[in-house]
Design an enzyme around this catalytic site. Structure first.
Site, PDB file in Angstrom:
ATOM      1  N   CYS A 107       6.333  33.259  62.157  1.00  9.56           N
ATOM      2  CA  CYS A 107       6.228  31.996  61.431  1.00  9.56           C
ATOM      3  C   CYS A 107       6.832  30.859  62.272  1.00  9.56           C
ATOM      4  CB  CYS A 107       6.862  32.115  60.051  1.00  9.56           C
ATOM      5  SG  CYS A 107       6.311  30.814  58.904  1.00  9.56           S
ATOM      6  N   HIS A 202       4.153  36.727  57.840  1.00  6.15           N
ATOM      7  CA  HIS A 202       5.438  37.429  57.759  1.00  6.15           C
ATOM      8  C   HIS A 202       5.217  38.933  57.589  1.00  6.15           C
ATOM      9  CE1 HIS A 202       8.358  34.085  57.449  1.00  6.15           C
ATOM     10  NE2 HIS A 202       7.344  33.415  56.922  1.00  6.15           N
ATOM     11  N   GLU A 204       7.356  41.136  58.034  1.00  8.07           N
ATOM     12  CA  GLU A 204       8.604  41.730  57.537  1.00  8.07           C
ATOM     13  C   GLU A 204       8.813  41.512  56.038  1.00  8.07           C
ATOM     14  OE1 GLU A 204       9.952  37.480  57.963  1.00  8.07           O
ATOM     15  OE2 GLU A 204       8.356  38.786  58.690  1.00  8.07           O
TER      16      GLU A 204
END
Length: 256
Positions: A107, A202, A204
């Site tokens: 990001c 993202h 994660e």
């Protein structure tokens, strides 16, 4: 600096360059973003160090050679901003690139990597991208890039990922390959040789983290109610390909 104790003799060492402050929700649920990243990309026997670059905490230049890879997190700050820590981060990323160190940017990290290495970043022409989006993988990838997908059965035509951004990469650095794009964003993923990888989404994040971010953005009046409602609906009905993204990121950091 926070460390994950070593449990065997692999001696791999990575650094998370955290460009955001922990939200109360993430602190309470996961113990902080550091734990979220290690859960997503870490493996048995590795050492992960935390540097809160948003607070001016950076690795010692003399210690850079001892790391196998670096991850730059997302952030509420603009990657094109001129805050002192952002300028210092750009300088660090230029050094890591010159050392051919593995750097994974996510990001804000994806955007600031592009900026540091000569690309252009700015506000997204289409506004916020918030929710779960399908990104299309480019066909005929260069050999070094296609190896990122070796741990998957095949190179997928598309993958879904959690998105939460209102800035984007306008132009990639010279020599970069665009790996993925979407209807919303022209540069979803880019790579430079085998040591730089930027991902706009993202990999994660879990869905509950996104859900909490949507609530906070709405409560702070950063987004309109309609956008929040649509994003919430996406969280309910769609699933990000977190396992696939995890394999790609781990392959990049450790397997090429």
């Amino acid at each position: 600096m926070k460390e994950v104790p070593q449990r065997d003799h692999e001696n791999k060492r990575f650094a998370l360059l955290l460009a955001a402050r922990d939200s109360e929700y993430v602190k309470k649920t996961y113990g902080g973003y550091f734990n979220v990243f290690v859960a997503a990309f870490g493996e048995e026997g590795e050492r992960w160090d935390l540097f809160r670059v948003v607070e001016g905490e950076f690795p010692d230049m003399k210690d850079l050679e001892n790391y196998d890879g670096f991850v730059v997190s997302g952030s509420p700050y603009d990657a094109y901003g001129n805050d002192t820590w952002i300028i210092k981060l750009c300088f660090l990323l230029q050094i890591l690139d010159s050392m051919a160190k593995k750097v994974l940017g996510i990001c804000f990290g994806h955007q600031v990597l592009s900026r540091a290495l000569g690309g252009k970043v700015g506000k997204a022409c289409t506004g916020w991208d918030l929710g779960i989006r399908k990104v299309k993988i480019v066909k005929d990838l260069p050999p070094l890039v296609s190896r990122l997908f070796e741990d998957l059965d095949e190179i997928p035509a598309s993958l879904s990922i959690i998105e939460c951004h209102q800035d984007e990469v306008w132009e990639v650095p010279l020599g970069a390959n665009v790996i993925a794009h979407s209807e919303k964003t022209g540069v979803e993923v880019f790579a430079i040789e085998d040591h730089i990888l930027g991902i706009q989404g993202h990999p994660e994040y879990t869905k509950d983290i996104l859900d909490n971010i949507i609530d906070r953005l709405l409560n702070s009046q950063s987004i309109e109610r309609g956008l929040a409602a649509n994003a919430k609906l996406m969280v309910q009905i769609a699933e990000p390909d977190r396992k696939c993204w995890g394999k790609i990121c781990r392959k990049f950091l450790k397997g090429i």
